[in-house]
Structures are given as structure tokens and as C-alpha cells.
Design a protein around this motif. Sequence first.
Motif, PDB file in Angstrom:
ATOM      1  N   ARG A 102       0.765  -1.133  -0.125  1.00 53.33           N
ATOM      2  CA  ARG A 102       0.486  -0.437  -0.103  1.00 53.33           C
ATOM      3  C   ARG A 102       0.670   1.106   0.427  1.00 53.33           C
ATOM      4  O   ARG A 102       0.315   2.074  -0.533  1.00 53.33           O
ATOM      5  CB  ARG A 102      -1.405  -0.080   1.379  1.00 53.33           C
ATOM      6  N   TRP A 103       1.986   1.726   0.733  1.00 54.41           N
ATOM      7  CA  TRP A 103       2.589   2.688   1.219  1.00 54.41           C
ATOM      8  C   TRP A 103       3.128   2.998  -0.261  1.00 54.41           C
ATOM      9  O   TRP A 103       3.949   4.547  -0.888  1.00 54.41           O
ATOM     10  CB  TRP A 103       3.621   2.269   1.632  1.00 54.41           C
ATOM     11  N   VAL A 104       3.493   1.920  -1.500  1.00 56.18           N
ATOM     12  CA  VAL A 104       3.845   1.797  -2.694  1.00 56.18           C
ATOM     13  C   VAL A 104       2.999   2.483  -3.340  1.00 56.18           C
ATOM     14  O   VAL A 104       3.165   3.798  -4.116  1.00 56.18           O
ATOM     15  CB  VAL A 104       4.683   0.692  -3.549  1.00 56.18           C
ATOM     16  N   ARG A 105       1.991   1.650  -3.627  1.00 53.29           N
ATOM     17  CA  ARG A 105       1.061   2.889  -3.903  1.00 53.29           C
ATOM     18  C   ARG A 105      -0.076   4.377  -3.722  1.00 53.29           C
ATOM     19  O   ARG A 105      -0.287   4.977  -4.344  1.00 53.29           O
ATOM     20  CB  ARG A 105      -0.668   1.872  -4.357  1.00 53.29           C
ATOM     21  N   TRP A 106       0.355   4.692  -2.672  1.00 56.86           N
ATOM     22  CA  TRP A 106       0.124   5.604  -2.155  1.00 56.86           C
ATOM     23  C   TRP A 106       0.956   6.767  -2.683  1.00 56.86           C
ATOM     24  O   TRP A 106       0.779   7.764  -2.585  1.00 56.86           O
ATOM     25  CB  TRP A 106      -0.188   5.299  -0.845  1.00 56.86           C
ATOM     26  N   ALA A 107       1.947   6.621  -2.639  1.00 55.58           N
ATOM     27  CA  ALA A 107       3.479   7.364  -2.998  1.00 55.58           C
ATOM     28  C   ALA A 107       3.115   7.615  -4.706  1.00 55.58           C
ATOM     29  O   ALA A 107       3.372   8.663  -5.125  1.00 55.58           O
ATOM     30  CB  ALA A 107       4.735   6.545  -3.001  1.00 55.58           C
ATOM     31  N   VAL A 108       2.449   6.527  -5.042  1.00 54.04           N
ATOM     32  CA  VAL A 108       2.685   7.304  -6.803  1.00 54.04           C
ATOM     33  C   VAL A 108       1.079   8.527  -6.952  1.00 54.04           C
ATOM     34  O   VAL A 108       1.758   9.156  -7.454  1.00 54.04           O
ATOM     35  CB  VAL A 108       1.592   6.090  -7.484  1.00 54.04           C
ATOM     36  N   ALA A 109       0.189   8.479  -5.976  1.00 54.43           N
ATOM     37  CA  ALA A 109      -0.379   9.600  -6.000  1.00 54.43           C
ATOM     38  C   ALA A 109       0.082  10.910  -5.744  1.00 54.43           C
ATOM     39  O   ALA A 109      -0.504  11.643  -5.685  1.00 54.43           O
ATOM     40  CB  ALA A 109      -1.586   9.342  -4.906  1.00 54.43           C
ATOM     41  N   GLY A 110       1.451  11.293  -5.059  1.00 56.84           N
ATOM     42  CA  GLY A 110       2.241  12.562  -4.868  1.00 56.84           C
ATOM     43  C   GLY A 110       2.825  12.625  -6.298  1.00 56.84           C
ATOM     44  O   GLY A 110       3.946  13.781  -5.578  1.00 56.84           O
ATOM     45  N   ASN A 111       3.244  11.895  -7.191  1.00 56.58           N
ATOM     46  CA  ASN A 111       4.122  11.865  -8.074  1.00 56.58           C
ATOM     47  C   ASN A 111       3.805  12.791  -8.924  1.00 56.58           C
ATOM     48  O   ASN A 111       2.720  13.101  -9.278  1.00 56.58           O
ATOM     49  CB  ASN A 111       4.632  10.204  -8.450  1.00 56.58           C
ATOM     50  N   PRO A 112       4.241  14.441 -10.016  1.00 61.74           N
ATOM     51  CA  PRO A 112       4.045  15.349 -10.326  1.00 61.74           C
ATOM     52  C   PRO A 112       4.021  14.548 -12.110  1.00 61.74           C
ATOM     53  O   PRO A 112       3.574  14.752 -12.497  1.00 61.74           O
ATOM     54  CB  PRO A 112       4.994  16.355  -9.986  1.00 61.74           C
ATOM     55  N   ALA A 113       4.659  13.402 -12.058  1.00 63.03           N
ATOM     56  CA  ALA A 113       5.061  12.377 -13.383  1.00 63.03           C
ATOM     57  C   ALA A 113       2.831  12.218 -13.124  1.00 63.03           C
ATOM     58  O   ALA A 113       2.693  11.302 -14.491  1.00 63.03           O
ATOM     59  CB  ALA A 113       5.658  11.324 -13.246  1.00 63.03           C
ATOM     60  N   CYS A 114       2.779  11.999 -12.273  1.00 59.30           N
ATOM     61  CA  CYS A 114       1.061  11.536 -13.339  1.00 59.30           C
ATOM     62  C   CYS A 114       0.021  11.363 -14.081  1.00 59.30           C
ATOM     63  O   CYS A 114       0.375  12.679 -14.488  1.00 59.30           O
ATOM     64  CB  CYS A 114       0.761  10.720 -11.818  1.00 59.30           C
ATOM     65  N   ASP A 115      -0.310  11.002 -14.697  1.00 63.29           N
ATOM     66  CA  ASP A 115      -1.137  11.704 -15.944  1.00 63.29           C
ATOM     67  C   ASP A 115      -2.681  10.532 -16.162  1.00 63.29           C
ATOM     68  O   ASP A 115      -3.092  10.029 -14.969  1.00 63.29           O
ATOM     69  CB  ASP A 115      -0.431  11.393 -17.273  1.00 63.29           C
ATOM     70  N   GLU A 116      -3.029  11.226 -16.394  1.00 64.58           N
ATOM     71  CA  GLU A 116      -4.589  10.857 -16.499  1.00 64.58           C
ATOM     72  C   GLU A 116      -4.841   9.286 -16.540  1.00 64.58           C
ATOM     73  O   GLU A 116      -5.528   8.963 -15.995  1.00 64.58           O
ATOM     74  CB  GLU A 116      -5.579  11.264 -18.025  1.00 64.58           C
ATOM     75  N   SER A 117      -3.859   8.284 -17.427  1.00 60.48           N
ATOM     76  CA  SER A 117      -4.123   7.430 -17.271  1.00 60.48           C
ATOM     77  C   SER A 117      -3.777   6.896 -16.377  1.00 60.48           C
ATOM     78  O   SER A 117      -4.616   5.879 -15.576  1.00 60.48           O
ATOM     79  CB  SER A 117      -3.087   6.699 -18.339  1.00 60.48           C
ATOM     80  N   VAL A 118      -2.947   7.465 -15.457  1.00 59.62           N
ATOM     81  CA  VAL A 118      -2.391   6.856 -14.040  1.00 59.62           C
ATOM     82  C   VAL A 118      -3.487   6.984 -13.164  1.00 59.62           C
ATOM     83  O   VAL A 118      -3.838   5.897 -12.622  1.00 59.62           O
ATOM     84  CB  VAL A 118      -1.460   6.975 -13.497  1.00 59.62           C
ATOM     85  N   ARG A 119      -4.165   8.394 -13.497  1.00 55.23           N
ATOM     86  CA  ARG A 119      -5.710   8.431 -12.102  1.00 55.23           C
ATOM     87  C   ARG A 119      -6.673   7.748 -12.535  1.00 55.23           C
ATOM     88  O   ARG A 119      -7.235   7.665 -11.481  1.00 55.23           O
ATOM     89  CB  ARG A 119      -5.601  10.052 -12.699  1.00 55.23           C
ATOM     90  N   ARG A 120      -6.067   7.748 -13.447  1.00 52.63           N
ATOM     91  CA  ARG A 120      -8.007   6.580 -14.775  1.00 52.63           C
ATOM     92  C   ARG A 120      -7.490   5.555 -13.040  1.00 52.63           C
ATOM     93  O   ARG A 120      -8.702   4.545 -12.596  1.00 52.63           O
ATOM     94  CB  ARG A 120      -7.761   6.872 -15.801  1.00 52.63           C
ATOM     95  N   VAL A 121      -7.184   5.014 -13.124  1.00 52.31           N
ATOM     96  CA  VAL A 121      -6.146   2.995 -12.468  1.00 52.31           C
ATOM     97  C   VAL A 121      -6.362   3.670 -11.395  1.00 52.31           C
ATOM     98  O   VAL A 121      -7.387   2.651 -10.543  1.00 52.31           O
ATOM     99  CB  VAL A 121      -5.058   2.556 -13.068  1.00 52.31           C
ATOM    100  N   MET A 122      -6.163   4.757 -10.988  1.00 51.80           N
ATOM    101  CA  MET A 122      -6.527   4.623  -9.140  1.00 51.80           C
ATOM    102  C   MET A 122      -7.946   5.077  -8.995  1.00 51.80           C
ATOM    103  O   MET A 122      -8.656   4.342  -7.703  1.00 51.80           O
ATOM    104  CB  MET A 122      -5.888   6.056  -8.776  1.00 51.80           C
ATOM    105  N   SER A 123      -8.834   5.252  -9.771  1.00 46.77           N
ATOM    106  CA  SER A 123      -9.979   5.615  -9.693  1.00 46.77           C
ATOM    107  C   SER A 123     -11.009   4.207  -9.385  1.00 46.77           C
ATOM    108  O   SER A 123     -11.927   4.407  -9.177  1.00 46.77           O
ATOM    109  CB  SER A 123     -10.707   6.977 -10.564  1.00 46.77           C
ATOM    110  N   GLU A 124     -10.322   3.079 -10.511  1.00 44.24           N
ATOM    111  CA  GLU A 124     -11.135   2.443 -10.359  1.00 44.24           C
ATOM    112  C   GLU A 124     -10.383   0.698  -9.313  1.00 44.24           C
ATOM    113  O   GLU A 124     -10.558  -0.255  -9.212  1.00 44.24           O
ATOM    114  CB  GLU A 124     -10.450   2.041 -11.254  1.00 44.24           C
ATOM    115  N   ALA A 125      -9.847   1.827  -8.339  1.00 42.89           N
ATOM    116  CA  ALA A 125      -8.642   0.584  -7.530  1.00 42.89           C
ATOM    117  C   ALA A 125      -9.306   0.494  -6.026  1.00 42.89           C
ATOM    118  O   ALA A 125     -10.609   1.335  -6.133  1.00 42.89           O
ATOM    119  CB  ALA A 125      -7.208   1.680  -6.898  1.00 42.89           C
TER     120      ALA A 125
END
Length: 298
Positions: A102-125
Amino acid sequence: MGKQQDVGGPDSHSGSDTTTGDSADARLALAQDPATPQMTLFDLASDPSAVVRKAVAARADAPAQALRPLARDHDRQVREAVARNPSASVGNLLRLVKDADRWVRWAVAGNPACDESVRRVMSEASDKELRGLLAETRELEPELAARLTEDVSPEVRERLATHTHDPDVIIALMADRTARVRKGVARNPRTTAEQRSALAQDPVVDVRAALVRSVELAEADLERLVNDRSVQVRLAMATSEFIPPHIRQALGRDPDGMVADAARDSRPASGSSPVIRAPRIGHRRSGTGPDRPDGAAR
């Protein structure tokens, strides 16, 4: 929600390493040296020491060829360092946002390199906290924000309500049947005067109390709330930085002694303090682990 998992080697939280001695220290210093050549960093990415590999994974100038295997590293702290690295590729972030830890997943959320494709996966998690971190993202696509307004978790909807900049989302969450979600809207400084007036008449005490603590209100709303039937609401007003002096003086004559004393003793700080906190990105304290009191899945 499925049980959150923590996976990795025994050194995952302590930073300990089986490779010790001067040679390991020298390689760590090399991994941290800004002058170290890229090819050397690539070699250090396969170092036997997890501490050295983590140092490479955290470097924003690390070559993509080095970060790719580190995103699959068996040590969770190494993967987490890649997840935080602003130079991580979208491909690596898409892998890490699905990480078993979970700590790895949560770290991704704060990464400025996240784009819409990453955020879409987050919304479906299935990870509620990951969706909650997404809900606190300022630049959130309207489609994803709309999806989160119907999230099964009231906590996720509340976090969206508190942080959203989208007027349509605020309107939708104003009508949410769960009080904690409307409480989130009440804390949002981007509500309109009309919306604040409606929230000032919310039937739930917690919503009205959150409102008076968080935002400035019109005179008509203040006059109504100064005589609110709830001591909790009047007490929140008495200590709020957003209440004007004449209202605080009126509360100093409140029939409830606790409210009156609070109004007379209150010394609000000058200016308005920020109400909205930055997104919680899940930084771990040193020495914490899956058995820490606050480390349970949310």
C-alpha cells in the motif's frame, strides 16, 4: 474492500542491509554523488545492497534503463523511491499504482509525473485510501471527479467535497445524503454564498459546526447561527477565526456558560489560516511497519 498488503524483504521498513562494510558505504556515496556518470548509476541499480539501489531509485536524473528494473525490485523501499521519483515513466507508475504494497501505491499518488491514465487506474482501484488521495488531487479530470461523487466510500466523497475546485462536483455533493460528505463541502472555501447559506441550515449539527469554523458567512446566516439550538455550533462560532467581533461579543452573552467563556477568552490569530490541508501522500515514519497503530488499512 480487500485487505491491504505489505510485501517486501525483512529490511523493508528498517533500511537495514545484509551488505555491510566500507565497500557498501563507498557504493552508496557513489550512488548519491551528483557527478556520478549515468552508466555507473545503471550498474548500481543492480547492486546487492538495497540501500544503494534505493539511492539510485530516488535520483531524478537516474536513467530510465535503471529505474525500470527498480520498479520491480523485491525491496518495498526501493519500489517506493521509484514511485516518488518525478522522472519515473508513466509505464513504471502504472505498474507501481497496482503494487501489492500500500505504501508504494500511495506514493504514486503524490508523483507529479502522474497523468490521466494513472489517475484513471487509481479511480478504479479497490484501495479506498488510494481513491481518497485521488479525490484530493487539485487537477482532477471532470470525468474522474464525477465518478468519485458516486464512490461507495463516504470518506472518499468527503475528501473530494473538501478539496474539489469543480463547481459541478460541489453542487452534486451538496445533495449527498451522508452528513460527513456535506461536512466536507462545508469546509470547502470555494462554495458560493448561496451554498453556504444552505449549509448553515443543514439539519446535522456537525455540518453547521464545520461551516462556521471554516469559512466566512453572510450577516443573515451569522445572525441565525448565533442563536443556533446546538451548543456545539455556538461554541464553534465562539472560537472561529472567521467570526466577526460583533458576533463574538453577542456570543459572550450566550446563556451557556461554556460558550460565553469561550467567546470572551478567544484570541483568534490575525488573518485567515489555511483550512484545507495538502493531500496526504502516505509518508511513513521511521521505524514504522504493518503492525504500527496507525498503519492499518483505511
